[in-house]
Write an enzyme that holds these catalytic residues in place. Structure first.
Site, PDB file in Angstrom:
ATOM      1  N   SER A  26     -41.975  33.786 -22.951  1.00 51.22           N
ATOM      2  CA  SER A  26     -41.643  32.440 -22.454  1.00 51.22           C
ATOM      3  C   SER A  26     -41.787  31.405 -23.561  1.00 51.22           C
ATOM      4  O   SER A  26     -40.940  30.525 -23.723  1.00 51.22           O
ATOM      5  CB  SER A  26     -42.546  32.074 -21.272  1.00 51.22           C
ATOM      6  OG  SER A  26     -42.358  32.961 -20.194  1.00 51.22           O
ATOM      7  N   LEU A  39     -52.667  41.692 -24.359  1.00 49.89           N
ATOM      8  CA  LEU A  39     -52.781  40.703 -25.437  1.00 49.89           C
ATOM      9  C   LEU A  39     -51.663  39.664 -25.385  1.00 49.89           C
ATOM     10  O   LEU A  39     -51.753  38.616 -26.008  1.00 49.89           O
ATOM     11  CB  LEU A  39     -52.769  41.421 -26.791  1.00 49.89           C
ATOM     12  CG  LEU A  39     -53.991  42.304 -27.051  1.00 49.89           C
ATOM     13  CD1 LEU A  39     -53.741  43.205 -28.261  1.00 49.89           C
ATOM     14  CD2 LEU A  39     -55.226  41.455 -27.286  1.00 49.89           C
ATOM     15  N   GLY A  40     -50.594  39.971 -24.669  1.00 47.76           N
ATOM     16  CA  GLY A  40     -49.502  39.001 -24.518  1.00 47.76           C
ATOM     17  C   GLY A  40     -48.561  39.008 -25.715  1.00 47.76           C
ATOM     18  O   GLY A  40     -48.984  39.166 -26.852  1.00 47.76           O
ATOM     19  N   ASP A  77      -8.123  -2.758 -10.741  1.00 50.92           N
ATOM     20  CA  ASP A  77      -7.477  -4.038 -10.448  1.00 50.92           C
ATOM     21  C   ASP A  77      -7.922  -5.124 -11.430  1.00 50.92           C
ATOM     22  O   ASP A  77      -7.311  -6.190 -11.493  1.00 50.92           O
ATOM     23  CB  ASP A  77      -7.817  -4.491  -9.019  1.00 50.92           C
ATOM     24  CG  ASP A  77      -6.610  -4.395  -8.094  1.00 50.92           C
ATOM     25  OD1 ASP A  77      -5.501  -4.244  -8.612  1.00 50.92           O
ATOM     26  OD2 ASP A  77      -6.787  -4.461  -6.869  1.00 50.92           O
ATOM     27  N   ILE A 102       0.841  -1.203   0.000  1.00 49.94           N
ATOM     28  CA  ILE A 102       0.000   0.000   0.000  1.00 49.94           C
ATOM     29  C   ILE A 102       0.874   1.251   0.000  1.00 49.94           C
ATOM     30  O   ILE A 102       0.610   2.219  -0.718  1.00 49.94           O
ATOM     31  CB  ILE A 102      -0.953  -0.015   1.220  1.00 49.94           C
ATOM     32  CG1 ILE A 102      -1.973  -1.147   1.082  1.00 49.94           C
ATOM     33  CG2 ILE A 102      -1.654   1.325   1.370  1.00 49.94           C
ATOM     34  CD1 ILE A 102      -2.861  -1.332   2.286  1.00 49.94           C
ATOM     35  N   LYS A 154       2.126   1.945  -3.416  1.00 50.05           N
ATOM     36  CA  LYS A 154       1.076   2.520  -4.265  1.00 50.05           C
ATOM     37  C   LYS A 154       0.927   4.022  -4.017  1.00 50.05           C
ATOM     38  O   LYS A 154       0.848   4.824  -4.956  1.00 50.05           O
ATOM     39  CB  LYS A 154      -0.263   1.823  -4.005  1.00 50.05           C
ATOM     40  CG  LYS A 154      -0.326   0.369  -4.391  1.00 50.05           C
ATOM     41  CD  LYS A 154      -1.654  -0.220  -3.931  1.00 50.05           C
ATOM     42  CE  LYS A 154      -1.715  -1.722  -4.176  1.00 50.05           C
ATOM     43  NZ  LYS A 154      -2.940  -2.325  -3.646  1.00 50.05           N
ATOM     44  N   VAL A 194      -9.854  -2.897  -3.944  1.00 49.06           N
ATOM     45  CA  VAL A 194     -10.181  -3.514  -2.658  1.00 49.06           C
ATOM     46  C   VAL A 194      -9.004  -4.399  -2.283  1.00 49.06           C
ATOM     47  O   VAL A 194      -8.690  -5.364  -2.992  1.00 49.06           O
ATOM     48  CB  VAL A 194     -11.473  -4.336  -2.750  1.00 49.06           C
ATOM     49  CG1 VAL A 194     -11.774  -4.993  -1.411  1.00 49.06           C
ATOM     50  CG2 VAL A 194     -12.636  -3.456  -3.179  1.00 49.06           C
ATOM     51  N   GLN A 195      -8.334  -4.052  -1.200  1.00 48.50           N
ATOM     52  CA  GLN A 195      -7.146  -4.805  -0.784  1.00 48.50           C
ATOM     53  C   GLN A 195      -7.567  -6.171  -0.250  1.00 48.50           C
ATOM     54  O   GLN A 195      -8.321  -6.264   0.723  1.00 48.50           O
ATOM     55  CB  GLN A 195      -6.398  -4.023   0.293  1.00 48.50           C
ATOM     56  CG  GLN A 195      -4.978  -4.461   0.508  1.00 48.50           C
ATOM     57  CD  GLN A 195      -4.084  -4.107  -0.668  1.00 48.50           C
ATOM     58  OE1 GLN A 195      -4.315  -3.104  -1.328  1.00 48.50           O
ATOM     59  NE2 GLN A 195      -3.083  -4.912  -0.921  1.00 48.50           N
ATOM     60  N   GLY A 221      12.213  -6.586  -6.858  1.00 45.84           N
ATOM     61  CA  GLY A 221      12.703  -5.715  -7.915  1.00 45.84           C
ATOM     62  C   GLY A 221      12.319  -6.132  -9.311  1.00 45.84           C
ATOM     63  O   GLY A 221      12.801  -5.543 -10.280  1.00 45.84           O
ATOM     64  N   GLY A 222      11.432  -7.138  -9.423  1.00 47.28           N
ATOM     65  CA  GLY A 222      11.016  -7.589 -10.744  1.00 47.28           C
ATOM     66  C   GLY A 222       9.565  -7.234 -11.017  1.00 47.28           C
ATOM     67  O   GLY A 222       9.250  -6.104 -11.412  1.00 47.28           O
ATOM     68  N   THR A 274     -48.539  44.144 -23.193  1.00 47.14           N
ATOM     69  CA  THR A 274     -49.951  44.527 -23.285  1.00 47.14           C
ATOM     70  C   THR A 274     -50.786  43.365 -22.769  1.00 47.14           C
ATOM     71  O   THR A 274     -50.290  42.247 -22.629  1.00 47.14           O
ATOM     72  CB  THR A 274     -50.353  44.809 -24.746  1.00 47.14           C
ATOM     73  OG1 THR A 274     -50.342  43.565 -25.467  1.00 47.14           O
ATOM     74  CG2 THR A 274     -49.397  45.787 -25.412  1.00 47.14           C
TER      75      THR A 274
END
Length: 910
Positions: free
Chosen positions: A363, A358-359, A120, A48, A51, A94-95, A249-250, A356
């Site tokens: 939107s 009348l709209g 993993d 760990i 890592k 997940v270890q 070491g490998g 007005t």
């Protein structure tokens, strides 16, 4: 001749160096981005640590999540699910073995890891893809991958290499004929878990030996009394092999390097699939009907996409969205940080001529335009609109979701409750109102000492100031934190706000149209001991808290704005704030969810942010800055965000530019000005319209003279937009009674007045298809030169800023400050509020202060009756004439036509 040593340390260093460069390249695309890796167990062993060290070296943000040995299976699964949902984490390991005192199903736990984060390569999904050669989006387990990388980099790249057949042999825990099988292998990968079991004489001369074993054997020469060896007897094997890995070491360093490689690969995939503006969106095809059915029938006929699907389509991550049922969701503000380095899209504001009865259909045009840009022109586009008040929905307006085939859906959820933001504002506002009157009552009925002792009560034998009380002490210049050290004079200053009852400006609110709450008397119960005063209710969307919500830029900014809200003035002339009342922190808690924008969709499946809904007269009438900022990042540099400003260009647009854009720092690319033939005829002198009666013939028959006169209002509003240096596109919202000659007259008049373009639209009847020409015009206009500028400098005197708006936008000759307004100019300047922007509160039905004057009134003096301060929101609002801040119900309100179907549980309109 001894074998050539394959150094995992050297190869892994090369791999890590390349990964480091890859991470730097990713950070060039997003300076805040770092690959994230989570893994761990309570013990912190050597592997760990390796890592974590490698991750830090490469630039990966690695977290060791330590779960105790007492963790249950469900607790482990819960932790995994949380990491799965965290978008900052790209790898989860997940270890193994799972070190718990409880029985835990290892397969269940490993398969709980999201496949896209399974670096993993242990989940069944990844294993299945690997077994069938589907390597496109799976992960190769780290140790085998490390072995392959060692072979690739040391053997297959050798100058002397010639293609031959390799018999690759992975040993297992069986002893049957092992020496014979080992002797056949050209490449031998050993993983048996038995120390030095494979002897040199078993190995084929010149073979490649990869030793995956890690074992401990006694060695008295070591301080620990043991040493690490592999599964291969190294001393004898190196005399036979051509290449061999040492232990240690490998393979060990390569396993870590490959884990880092998978994490970087996962991060690359994440970045690739979550590029700002890279949408994979599907649109909903409309089934148009003639004649056009009612809005509710159209809304019900369209099945909305599941909101989680829409969220994914526009690039929102799972942990950035909170779902409210199947059709609406809230978006977390954390997305702002994730996307902060991404370029913004194009910013469009929709406004209109002077309204007005009348709209004009602002939107509807807003929604029609985004449907055209998205579903038909295939551009990334967001609509950002205000949340409507429930009061007008049940009163006279009936909703604000657009109309016809250009709507936000489901319209009932849009118009009623939504996610409860307006209710939160109601609760917060009324908490302040209650605090004001309660404070005045308690100060009037208690001595200084009694008041202080209750404000700072004994607890555990000692008194302690709360953080908000410390803030008040600092404001008063009292640098003390021990309540027992205040002098009598300091106690009086701290405990007494000394509010002048006649100066209270904070009113209670309700999201219902109720004319009988416009003036009330409070405090009439005997328990209030005769401390009565006149007060009133406003509608909730008129609350300053709504304006704060619309103008805030973050949770911290909202906390500060809420604290600065002025509720009254003390008898000595000092402003009294919510921070002085001690209520500002509680307000922030009440508003913590309301600050998150609401995600919905249009009929054609384009995304919509619905957030905030401040009044457009005593407030600025625009949706939230936060929604606009998030949307601009999500659409990408070639996309569009279309927002709507309330009322006409002289009201909502002017405030959009001078207030909203000033606080947001955003610069709009295009103004869309909505006009209709009918409304322009009314501005040209057309007859009045009576609700419930047929329209006079002037509005349903061709009348070019009336229309020509009315176009003066449109030309003035184009001029108003051009004051800010932004291109204007006029959208002529068509009706079936319009003639081609009338439409042509409006378009030619608009272009002559300086509009970039003028386009006829039929989006109400045809949806986005009816606004394609408008969308194309907006697209062209967004590429045109823009020289955005504010109308006035904030450092000018208050009266000068008001005068500039009145003269340049309304066309007034001058302004007249009535005595109360003049007093407020002096008061607010003295209190330090004189440099705030101006939010004019006047009728929206005329460019002047007289609602009945249509067209372009001239030769008038604009009377300023009073000026009030929304210090938290950040503006002063001069009152031009009188106007109700809570509407009343008409004779026949819209609620007559609203009911519920008990079988479907859906609301229905008659």
């Amino acid at each position: 001749m001894s074998a050539q040593i394959i150094s995992g340390k050297e190869v892994s260093a090369q791999v890590r160096e390349q990964l480091k460069k890859d991470v730097e390249q990713m950070k060039l695309k997003d300076s805040n981005f770092r690959p994230g890796l989570v893994g761990g167990r309570e013990d912190s062993n050597l592997y760990i640590s390796m890592k974590l060290k490698a991750a830090a070296e490469i630039g990966i943000n690695a977290i060791h999540m330590k779960l105790p040995k007492t963790a249950t299976e469900e607790e482990v699964l819960h932790s995994i699910r949380e990491v799965n949902e965290d978008s900052s984490v790209h790898g989860l390991i997940v270890q193994l073995p799972l070190d718990s005192i409880h029985k835990i199903n290892t397969e269940k736990v490993t398969n709980a890891v999201a496949p896209e984060k399974d670096v993993d390569g242990l989940t069944s999904i990844n294993a299945g893809k690997l077994s069938r050669g589907d390597l496109g989006d799976c992960f190769i387990p780290c140790t085998p991958n490390g072995c392959m990388e060692l072979i690739r980099q040391t053997v297959l790249s050798a100058d002397s290499f010639m293609p031959v057949f390799f018999n690759i042999f992975f040993t297992c825990n069986t002893t049957v004929r092992i020496p014979v099988q080992v002797g056949k292998a050209d490449i031998l990968v050993v993983g048996m878990g038995k120390a030095e079991m494979v002897k040199g004489e078993w190995i084929k001369k010149g073979a490649v030996v990869i030793d995956c074993g890690i074992n401990h054997i006694p060695d008295q020469t070591k301080s620990s009394g043991k040493r690490v060896v592999g599964d291969v007897h190294f001393a004898s094997a190196k005399e036979q092999a051509g290449f061999i890995t040492p232990v240690p070491g490998g393979v060990g360093p390569m396993t870590v390097a490959m884990l880092m490689g998978n994490t970087v690969l996962s991060a690359k995939r994440f970045l690739e699939s979550h590029q700002a503006g890279k949408w994979d969106i599907s649109y909903t095809k409309l089934s148009l009907q003639k004649p056009v059915p009612s809005d509710i029938v159209i809304s019900r006929s369209c099945i909305p996409k599941p909101i989680d699907r829409l969220a994914r389509e526009v690039g929102l991550l799972s942990d950035e969205v909170e779902f409210y049922g199947k059709t609406k969701a809230k978006v977390q503000l954390s997305i702002i940080k994730r996307l902060q380095s991404q370029p913004d899209g194009k910013y469009v504001v929709v406004t209109g001529i002077t309204p007005t009865p009348l709209g004009e259909g602002k939107s509807t045009t807003t929604i029609g335009l985004v449907q055209a840009l998205g579903a038909h022109l295939k551009l990334n586009v967001f609509a950002c609109v205000r949340q409507p008040s429930q009061g007008p929905t049940f009163g006279i307006k009936g909703g604000a979701a657009g109309g016809g085939y250009s709507q936000v859906i489901p319209m009932e959820e849009f118009n009623l409750h939504l996610t409860g933001d307006i209710h939160a504002i109601t609760a917060a506002n009324n908490l302040v109102a209650a605090a004001v009157d309660a404070r005045m009552f308690h100060e009037a009925t208690q001595s200084d000492k009694a008041l202080y002792n209750r404000l700072v009560p004994l607890s555990g034998g000692q008194r302690t100031f709360s953080p908000v009380q410390i803030n008040r002490l600092k404001k008063l210049g009292i640098e003390k934190t021990d309540p027992s050290t205040l002098t009598d004079e300091e106690i009086t200053r701290f405990a007494r706000l000394d509010i002048d009852p006649s100066s209270v400006t904070w009113q209670r609110v309700l999201d219902t149209n109720d004319r009988f709450l416009r003036k009330i008397t409070i405090g009439q119960a005997p328990t209030e001991k005769g401390y009565t005063r006149e007060a009133q209710f406003d509608i909730t969307v008129a609350s300053e808290i709504m304006a704060v919500l619309a103008l805030t830029s973050s949770l911290e900014d909202m906390r500060q704005r809420l604290a600065k809200m002025v509720v009254a003035t003390s008898r000595s002339g000092d402003p009294v704030t919510t921070e002085d009342l001690g209520v500002s922190g509680a307000l922030t808690v009440l508003m913590k969810d309301a600050i998150k924008p609401n995600l919905m969709q249009t009929l054609e499946g384009t995304p919509v942010f619905v957030h905030a809904g401040p009044f457009a007269n005593i407030a600025h009438g625009n949706s939230s800055i936060l929604a606009d900022k998030i949307a601009l990042k999500l659409v990408g540099p070639e996309g569009f965000v279309v927002t709507e400003a309330g009322f006409g260009a002289d009201i909502g647009m002017e405030k959009f530019f001078n207030i909203k854009c000033r606080y947001s720092g955003l610069r709009p690319h295009v103004v869309v000005l909505v006009a209709t033939v009918r409304a322009l005829k009314m501005h040209g002198g057309g007859p009045t319209v009576t609700a419930g009666m047929p329209l006079p013939k002037e509005y349903v028959e061709e009348n070019l003279e009336l229309l020509k006169n009315g176009c003066s209002n449109m030309r003035k509003q184009i001029e108003n937009a051009k004051h800010f240096g932004v291109p204007v596109v006029v959208a002529v919202n068509g009706f079936k009674t319009d003639t081609q000659a009338e439409l042509d007259l409006i378009c030619s008049s608009a272009k002559a007045a300086g509009a970039f373009d003028a386009v006829c639209c039929s989006h109400w009847a045809e949806g986005g298809a009816g606004a394609v020409a408008l969308g194309q015009a907006v697209q062209r206009a967004s590429e045109a030169p823009s020289n955005f500028k504010f109308l006035y400098n904030l450092d000018l005197p208050v009266s000068d800023k008001i005068r500039i708006i009145a003269q340049k936008i309304y066309g007034a000759d001058d302004i007249e400050l009535l005595p109360e307004a003049q007093h407020k100019v002096e008061l607010y300047t003295k209190q330090g509020f004189g440099n705030l922007p101006i939010c004019m509160a006047k009728t929206h039905l005329s460019l002047s202060h007289e609602a009945e004057k249509k067209g372009v009134p001239t030769g008038f003096i604009l009377p300023i009756r009073d000026i009030r301060a929304s210090v938290g929101a950040g503006f002063l609002f001069p009152l031009v004439g009188t106007m109700p801040t809570i509407p009343g119900l008409p004779t026949r309100p819209c609620f007559y036509d609203i009911d519920l179907d008990p079988e479907t549980e859906q609301s229905r309109r008659m």
